[in-house]
Design an enzyme around this catalytic site. Structure first.
Site, short mmCIF file in Angstrom:
data_model
loop_
_atom_site.label_atom_id
_atom_site.label_comp_id
_atom_site.label_asym_id
_atom_site.label_seq_id
_atom_site.Cartn_x
_atom_site.Cartn_y
_atom_site.Cartn_z
N TYR A 1 61.45 59.49 -100.87
CA TYR A 1 62.84 59.54 -101.37
C TYR A 1 63.78 58.79 -100.41
O TYR A 1 64.94 58.59 -100.70
CB TYR A 1 63.36 60.97 -101.53
CG TYR A 1 62.59 61.86 -102.49
CD1 TYR A 1 61.61 61.35 -103.33
CD2 TYR A 1 62.85 63.23 -102.56
CE1 TYR A 1 60.91 62.17 -104.19
CE2 TYR A 1 62.16 64.07 -103.42
CZ TYR A 1 61.18 63.53 -104.24
OH TYR A 1 60.49 64.36 -105.09
N HIS B 1 51.93 64.25 -101.96
CA HIS B 1 52.81 63.98 -103.10
C HIS B 1 52.06 63.79 -104.43
O HIS B 1 52.48 64.27 -105.46
CB HIS B 1 53.67 62.74 -102.78
CG HIS B 1 54.99 62.72 -103.46
ND1 HIS B 1 56.12 62.18 -102.90
CD2 HIS B 1 55.39 63.19 -104.67
CE1 HIS B 1 57.14 62.30 -103.73
NE2 HIS B 1 56.72 62.91 -104.81
N1 LIG Z 1 56.60 66.24 -106.57
C1 LIG Z 1 56.96 65.32 -107.44
O1 LIG Z 1 56.13 64.48 -107.85
C2 LIG Z 1 58.36 65.30 -107.96
C3 LIG Z 1 58.70 64.46 -109.04
C4 LIG Z 1 60.01 64.50 -109.51
C5 LIG Z 1 60.96 65.33 -108.91
N2 LIG Z 1 60.61 66.11 -107.84
C6 LIG Z 1 61.61 67.03 -107.19
O2 LIG Z 1 62.17 67.86 -108.19
C7 LIG Z 1 63.59 67.80 -108.10
C8 LIG Z 1 64.23 68.09 -109.45
O3 LIG Z 1 63.81 67.17 -110.44
P1 LIG Z 1 64.73 65.98 -111.01
O4 LIG Z 1 65.78 65.63 -110.02
O5 LIG Z 1 63.80 64.91 -111.48
O6 LIG Z 1 65.36 66.58 -112.35
P2 LIG Z 1 66.06 67.95 -112.80
O7 LIG Z 1 66.39 68.80 -111.63
O8 LIG Z 1 65.24 68.50 -113.90
O9 LIG Z 1 67.39 67.38 -113.47
C9 LIG Z 1 68.43 66.80 -112.72
C10 LIG Z 1 69.49 66.30 -113.71
O10 LIG Z 1 69.99 67.42 -114.46
C11 LIG Z 1 71.39 67.50 -114.29
N3 LIG Z 1 71.76 68.91 -114.18
C12 LIG Z 1 71.50 69.75 -113.15
N4 LIG Z 1 71.99 70.98 -113.38
C13 LIG Z 1 72.58 70.92 -114.60
C14 LIG Z 1 73.26 71.89 -115.37
N5 LIG Z 1 73.45 73.14 -114.91
N6 LIG Z 1 73.74 71.51 -116.60
C15 LIG Z 1 73.55 70.24 -117.04
N7 LIG Z 1 72.91 69.28 -116.35
C16 LIG Z 1 72.42 69.62 -115.13
C17 LIG Z 1 71.72 66.76 -113.00
O11 LIG Z 1 73.05 66.27 -113.08
P3 LIG Z 1 74.01 66.08 -111.80
O12 LIG Z 1 73.18 65.59 -110.64
O13 LIG Z 1 75.02 65.08 -112.27
O14 LIG Z 1 74.68 67.40 -111.48
C18 LIG Z 1 70.68 65.66 -113.02
O15 LIG Z 1 71.09 64.58 -113.85
C19 LIG Z 1 63.84 66.37 -107.58
O16 LIG Z 1 65.16 66.17 -107.15
C20 LIG Z 1 62.78 66.30 -106.52
O17 LIG Z 1 63.21 67.00 -105.35
C21 LIG Z 1 59.32 66.12 -107.37
#
Ligand SMILES: NC(=O)c1ccc[n+]([C@@H]2O[C@H](COP(=O)([O-])OP(=O)(O)OC[C@H]3O[C@@H](n4cnc5c(N)ncnc54)[C@H](OP(=O)(O)O)[C@@H]3O)[C@@H](O)[C@H]2O)c1
Length: 280
Positions: free
Chosen positions: A52, A110
């Site tokens: 990241y 990862h």
């Molecule tokens: N291990 C892996 O392979 C892997 C892969 C992908 C992700 N990850 C981890 O998982 C974390 C979370 O996944 P992600 O970032 O892909 O997606 P997510 O958390 O499912 O979704 C994030 C999105 O949802 C929006 N959001 C958050 N809370 C909300 C709410 N209460 N109402 C409406 N919209 C909302 C955010 O908007 P705003 O930001 O504008 O508030 C952002 O656009 C990542 O940040 C990362 O740390 C790990």
């Protein structure tokens, strides 16, 4: 006022809050500020990764937030290009230097990258990193049962955490059951489907209306009631606040089943099947 966040205990005794904070795309000063806001309202688990390119921002948020280091839990992850033993250990050290931290709380492989077939070697390096005190707990991401079986068989050490894609369109019932049966805590990545149309699903909207909660809160509550640990990412302070306020209401068994019914085989957000997809 927020209800207290319950804790989950890993197979090595480390305790994690039942919801964490995702940091993908939170980089630089803006990233530091978003993380500091999240910590100020009560998040304690920050999920980062070498890839990241924000371990520096995470370390800075930890330093600036005013809490003692031991009250925060920092996760980072080993990228696929560094699965070889010596490189993996050097990468953990590099993560610590980047973050300016003495240790990480959780370090995860990862992706398994099965075509490279080096994930057992990477796991041996994780075991050594824990022995050296670089990290408190070790685990994996995106490992399927047969990948986990190999780690356990060939090293005798069971991961503490498996972080996988999990949200209502891809509910991972079998993976979750497998992890549970082996004492592994499942963390849910993209728990809100990256904010995709799942938030508009009529089933979820109806349940949200009934409880006077938002669709996101219903989805995140569903994760916690499944026994999974979601790590939603949010820049918006309103979203951050909402996503932590999950413990003053409960979904009924019927509501849980209704949400389960949204799952489908092609539900992954980006078609990343860990048996095929590789990331470096
Ligand atoms: N291990 C892996 O392979 C892997 C892969 C992908 C992700 N990850 C981890 O998982 C974390 C979370 O996944 P992600 O970032 O892909 O997606 P997510 O958390 O499912 O979704 C994030 C999105 O949802 C929006 N959001 C958050 N809370 C909300 C709410 N209460 N109402 C409406 N919209 C909302 C955010 O908007 P705003 O930001 O504008 O508030 C952002 O656009 C990542 O940040 C990362 O740390 C790990």
């Amino acid at each position: 006022m927020l209800n207290a966040v319950p804790q989950l205990t890993l197979n090595d005794g480390l305790r994690l809050p039942a919801v964490g904070f995702g940091t993908y795309k939170l980089n630089g000063t803006e990233g530091v500020n978003a993380m500091k806001k999240a910590v100020a309202i009560g998040y304690r688990l920050l999920d980062s990764a070498f890839n990241y390119e924000n371990e520096g921002a995470v370390g800075e948020a930890v330093k600036q937030c005013g809490l003692p280091r031991e009250e925060l839990l920092v996760t980072s992850k080993l990228p696929g290009r560094h699965h070889r033993y010596a490189e993996a250990l050097a990468t953990v050290e590099e993560s610590l230097y980047r973050a300016g931290l003495d240790y990480c709380d959780l370090y995860l492989i990862h992706w398994p990258n099965p075509k490279e077939d080096l994930y057992v070697e990477a796991w041996q390096a994780m075991i050594e990193a824990k022995k050296r005190g670089y990290v408190r707990s070790i685990g994996v991401c995106n490992f399927l049962p047969h990948h986990l079986e190999r780690l356990i068989l060939e090293t005798g050490v069971t991961p503490s955490v498996n972080q996988v894609e999990l949200y209502p369109y891809f509910s991972q019932t079998e993976q979750l059951a497998w992890d549970n049966a082996h004492g592994i805590v499942t963390e849910s990545w993209s728990p809100l489907g990256r904010g995709n149309r799942v938030l508009e699903e009529p089933i979820i909207r109806a349940i949200a209306e009934k409880h006077g909660k938002s669709p996101s809160q219903v989805i995140l509550r569903w994760h916690t009631q499944l026994g999974a640990l979601p790590i939603p990412k949010a820049v918006s302070p309103a979203h951050q606040q909402e996503n932590l306020d999950l413990f003053g209401f409960s979904l009924t068994q019927e509501e849980m089943k209704q949400i389960d019914s949204l799952t489908r085989p092609d539900g992954r957000t980006k078609n990343q099947d860990p048996d095929v997809y590789e990331e470096f």
